[in-house]
Scaffold this active site. Structure first.
Site, PDB file in Angstrom:
ATOM      1  N   HIS A  17      20.965  17.593  20.408  1.00 53.45           N
ATOM      2  CA  HIS A  17      21.365  16.208  20.097  1.00 53.45           C
ATOM      3  C   HIS A  17      22.797  16.179  19.567  1.00 53.45           C
ATOM      4  O   HIS A  17      23.613  15.353  19.977  1.00 53.45           O
ATOM      5  CB  HIS A  17      20.478  15.619  18.992  1.00 53.45           C
ATOM      6  CG  HIS A  17      19.058  15.379  19.367  1.00 53.45           C
ATOM      7  ND1 HIS A  17      18.007  15.793  18.586  1.00 53.45           N
ATOM      8  CD2 HIS A  17      18.500  14.745  20.421  1.00 53.45           C
ATOM      9  CE1 HIS A  17      16.864  15.414  19.139  1.00 53.45           C
ATOM     10  NE2 HIS A  17      17.124  14.792  20.260  1.00 53.45           N
ATOM     11  N   LYS A  41       5.539   8.259  20.829  1.00 47.11           N
ATOM     12  CA  LYS A  41       5.036   9.434  20.125  1.00 47.11           C
ATOM     13  C   LYS A  41       4.564   8.997  18.740  1.00 47.11           C
ATOM     14  O   LYS A  41       5.375   8.659  17.891  1.00 47.11           O
ATOM     15  CB  LYS A  41       6.144  10.475  19.974  1.00 47.11           C
ATOM     16  CG  LYS A  41       6.943  10.693  21.246  1.00 47.11           C
ATOM     17  CD  LYS A  41       8.287  11.368  20.959  1.00 47.11           C
ATOM     18  CE  LYS A  41       9.148  11.445  22.212  1.00 47.11           C
ATOM     19  NZ  LYS A  41      10.480  11.974  21.985  1.00 47.11           N
ATOM     20  N   ARG A  91      18.853  17.423  30.260  1.00 48.11           N
ATOM     21  CA  ARG A  91      18.605  18.853  30.124  1.00 48.11           C
ATOM     22  C   ARG A  91      18.316  19.507  31.460  1.00 48.11           C
ATOM     23  O   ARG A  91      18.964  20.438  31.868  1.00 48.11           O
ATOM     24  CB  ARG A  91      17.433  19.094  29.178  1.00 48.11           C
ATOM     25  CG  ARG A  91      17.792  18.923  27.739  1.00 48.11           C
ATOM     26  CD  ARG A  91      16.602  18.817  26.867  1.00 48.11           C
ATOM     27  NE  ARG A  91      15.970  17.516  27.015  1.00 48.11           N
ATOM     28  CZ  ARG A  91      15.146  16.976  26.131  1.00 48.11           C
ATOM     29  NH1 ARG A  91      14.805  17.635  25.060  1.00 48.11           N
ATOM     30  NH2 ARG A  91      14.643  15.789  26.326  1.00 48.11           N
ATOM     31  N   SER A 128      13.019  18.454  20.468  1.00 49.60           N
ATOM     32  CA  SER A 128      12.480  18.321  19.112  1.00 49.60           C
ATOM     33  C   SER A 128      11.035  18.791  19.076  1.00 49.60           C
ATOM     34  O   SER A 128      10.608  19.426  18.110  1.00 49.60           O
ATOM     35  CB  SER A 128      12.561  16.872  18.647  1.00 49.60           C
ATOM     36  OG  SER A 128      13.891  16.481  18.507  1.00 49.60           O
TER      37      SER A 128
HETATM   38  P1  ADP Z   1      13.521  15.071  22.274  1.00 46.29           P
HETATM   39  O1  ADP Z   1      13.417  14.809  23.747  1.00 46.29           O
HETATM   40  O2  ADP Z   1      14.137  16.389  21.937  1.00 46.29           O
HETATM   41  O3  ADP Z   1      12.257  14.757  21.498  1.00 46.29           O
HETATM   42  P2  ADP Z   1      14.728  12.550  21.687  1.00 46.29           P
HETATM   43  O4  ADP Z   1      13.592  11.785  22.220  1.00 46.29           O
HETATM   44  O5  ADP Z   1      15.156  12.268  20.298  1.00 46.29           O
HETATM   45  O6  ADP Z   1      14.561  14.098  21.711  1.00 46.29           O
HETATM   46  O7  ADP Z   1      15.931  12.447  22.700  1.00 46.29           O
HETATM   47  C1  ADP Z   1      17.040  11.657  22.537  1.00 46.29           C
HETATM   48  C2  ADP Z   1      18.073  11.975  23.587  1.00 46.29           C
HETATM   49  O8  ADP Z   1      18.603  13.280  23.352  1.00 46.29           O
HETATM   50  C3  ADP Z   1      17.566  11.999  25.030  1.00 46.29           C
HETATM   51  O9  ADP Z   1      18.567  11.437  25.829  1.00 46.29           O
HETATM   52  C4  ADP Z   1      17.442  13.439  25.348  1.00 46.29           C
HETATM   53  O10 ADP Z   1      17.605  13.695  26.713  1.00 46.29           O
HETATM   54  C5  ADP Z   1      18.593  14.005  24.553  1.00 46.29           C
HETATM   55  N1  ADP Z   1      18.393  15.398  24.231  1.00 46.29           N
HETATM   56  C6  ADP Z   1      17.400  15.913  23.494  1.00 46.29           C
HETATM   57  N2  ADP Z   1      17.518  17.267  23.420  1.00 46.29           N
HETATM   58  C7  ADP Z   1      18.628  17.580  24.142  1.00 46.29           C
HETATM   59  C8  ADP Z   1      19.275  18.808  24.484  1.00 46.29           C
HETATM   60  N3  ADP Z   1      18.773  19.983  24.085  1.00 46.29           N
HETATM   61  N4  ADP Z   1      20.386  18.755  25.245  1.00 46.29           N
HETATM   62  C9  ADP Z   1      20.841  17.568  25.665  1.00 46.29           C
HETATM   63  N5  ADP Z   1      20.285  16.383  25.407  1.00 46.29           N
HETATM   64  C10 ADP Z   1      19.194  16.383  24.651  1.00 46.29           C
END
Ligand code: ADP
Length: 164
Positions: A17, A41, A91, A128
């Site tokens: 993030h 979630k 990703r 996450s």
């Molecule tokens: P997660 O998918 O890790 O639970 P979130 O729902 O908070 O996280 O995701 C928020 C944004 O951050 C989304 O656009 C997701 O694609 C991006 N994101 C999460 N992890 C990564 C990562 N490792 N690299 C790039 N973008 C990420």
């Protein structure tokens, strides 16, 4: 002033993030990290306040980034805050279908464009949920999350968490 939104649940914020938010902050005047209040979630590990605290701790060095909560439609939040762009991290191919649908929906609902930033290779497999899982069973999350987040995870799952 071009304002972008980086939405997510950030439960907790990871280095993946952070990478996306830092890179977004270089391309836009203003960045709002929008923490979802009503995620699908239901099983969150950290409260919204804890997530906000962790984000504030690790984003303090970025002067044009602020943290807000939102609930309801992201496009409504975007309009209310004068944001004209949504920035998401991609990703792997597995992210694509869902993100593409959301981007098209947001464009047709409100004319808001979504920009995708490809993840840095070292964070391709980082999420996450995976971090929560590793921490829960006592695995080492160094390198996946900022040190202050790692400390909170260790506090949450003391002595190797649910593995013992
Ligand atoms: P997660 O998918 O890790 O639970 P979130 O729902 O908070 O996280 O995701 C928020 C944004 O951050 C989304 O656009 C997701 O694609 C991006 N994101 C999460 N992890 C990564 C990562 N490792 N690299 C790039 N973008 C990420």
């Amino acid at each position: 002033m071009a304002t972008a939104l980086c939405p997510g649940s950030f439960d907790p914020v990871t280095n993946g993030h952070l990478d996306i938010i830092e890179r977004t902050s270089r391309h836009f005047d203003d960045v709002i990290v929008a923490v979802i209040r009503n995620p699908q979630k239901t099983q969150s590990l950290f409260t919204l306040e804890e997530r906000q605290e962790m984000l504030a701790e690790v984003l303090g060095h970025l002067g044009n980034v602020r943290i807000e909560f939102f609930k309801g439609l992201l496009v409504d939040f975007a309009k209310d805050h004068g944001a004209e762009a949504i920035v998401k991290g991609l990703r792997a191919v597995s992210d694509f279908d869902y993100e593409f649908q959301m981007a098209q929906m947001n464009q047709s609902l409100a004319g808001i464009d979504t920009f995708f930033i490809s993840t840095s290779p070292q964070y391709s497999f980082l999420s996450s949920s995976l971090v929560r899982e590793v921490a829960r069973y006592g695995g080492d999350v160094t390198g996946m999350v900022p040190p202050s987040v790692a400390t909170r995870l260790t506090d949450r799952f003391p002595e190797g968490g649910d593995a013992r």
